[in-house]
Design an enzyme around this catalytic site. Structure first.
Site, PDB file in Angstrom:
ATOM      1  N   GLY A  45      55.968  42.802  15.769  1.00  0.00           N
ATOM      2  CA  GLY A  45      56.673  42.197  16.784  1.00  0.00           C
ATOM      3  C   GLY A  45      56.101  42.162  18.089  1.00  0.00           C
ATOM      4  O   GLY A  45      56.072  41.125  18.840  1.00  0.00           O
ATOM      5  N   CYS A  46      55.325  43.183  18.495  1.00  0.00           N
ATOM      6  CA  CYS A  46      54.735  43.282  19.767  1.00  0.00           C
ATOM      7  C   CYS A  46      53.699  42.289  19.901  1.00  0.00           C
ATOM      8  O   CYS A  46      53.459  41.503  20.675  1.00  0.00           O
ATOM      9  CB  CYS A  46      54.175  44.641  20.187  1.00  0.00           C
ATOM     10  N   THR A  47      52.905  42.237  18.530  1.00  0.00           N
ATOM     11  CA  THR A  47      51.633  40.984  18.646  1.00  0.00           C
ATOM     12  C   THR A  47      52.358  39.646  18.650  1.00  0.00           C
ATOM     13  O   THR A  47      51.730  38.705  19.407  1.00  0.00           O
ATOM     14  CB  THR A  47      51.078  41.317  17.384  1.00  0.00           C
ATOM     15  N   ALA A  50      53.314  38.996  22.409  1.00  0.00           N
ATOM     16  CA  ALA A  50      52.087  38.887  23.390  1.00  0.00           C
ATOM     17  C   ALA A  50      51.593  37.490  23.030  1.00  0.00           C
ATOM     18  O   ALA A  50      51.094  36.897  23.999  1.00  0.00           O
ATOM     19  CB  ALA A  50      51.260  40.183  23.329  1.00  0.00           C
TER      20      ALA A  50
END
Length: 156
Positions: A45-47, A50
């Site tokens: 999710g973070c990738t 970003a």
């Protein structure tokens, strides 16, 4: 833990950033700041989040908005994450979690019945005067960067 609200002055911070930089809110006074808190470098999710912000960076630039991602990961982790995914956002490291706590995003979470402390994925839109214009709590990543861009254009 403080609870920040729309209209509050965003608490300043000065943290180590990727590439040996320092990241502070006061350095961006007079600009719109998109401050996104995320749990961990290089997780799915973070990738995606970003990468989505990076893809829209030219549009954020046109809106006069700066993109800052903040997580408890260290600078070395940020450098690796940024290089691996060609990210065009500033990444700030809050290893002691002071800023995460000041913004109220370091919270108790639960997964499979196990409780632990972690970052609640949250995005703040901070206006040119350093005040919080919008807050997105418990962010769902798909379409989020575009929604934030639309809000940044509205306050532009």
């Amino acid at each position: 833990m403080e609870h920040i609200k729309i209209g509050d002055e965003a608490p300043d911070f000065d943290l180590p950033g990727d590439g040996g930089t320092r990241v502070s809110l006061s350095a961006h006074r007079g600009k719109i700041v998109v401050l996104f808190f995320y749990p961990k470098d290089d997780t799915s999710g973070c990738t995606v989040e970003a990468i989505d912000f990076t893809a829209l960076k030219p549009d954020f630039d046109a809106a006069g908005a700066v993109l800052v991602g903040l997580s408890p990961d260290g600078v070395k982790s940020h450098d690796k994450f940024k290089k691996k995914h060609a990210l065009a956002v500033d990444l700030a490291s809050d290893e002691d979690k002071t800023t995460l706590e000041r913004y109220g995003v370091w919270v108790e979470k639960s997964m499979y019945g196990r409780k632990y402390m972690g970052v609640e994925r949250t995005t703040l839109l901070i206006d040119r005067d350093g005040r919080i214009a919008r807050i997105w709590n418990k962010v769902k990543v798909p379409g989020h960067a575009a929604e934030v861009l639309a809000a940044a254009n509205d306050i532009g």
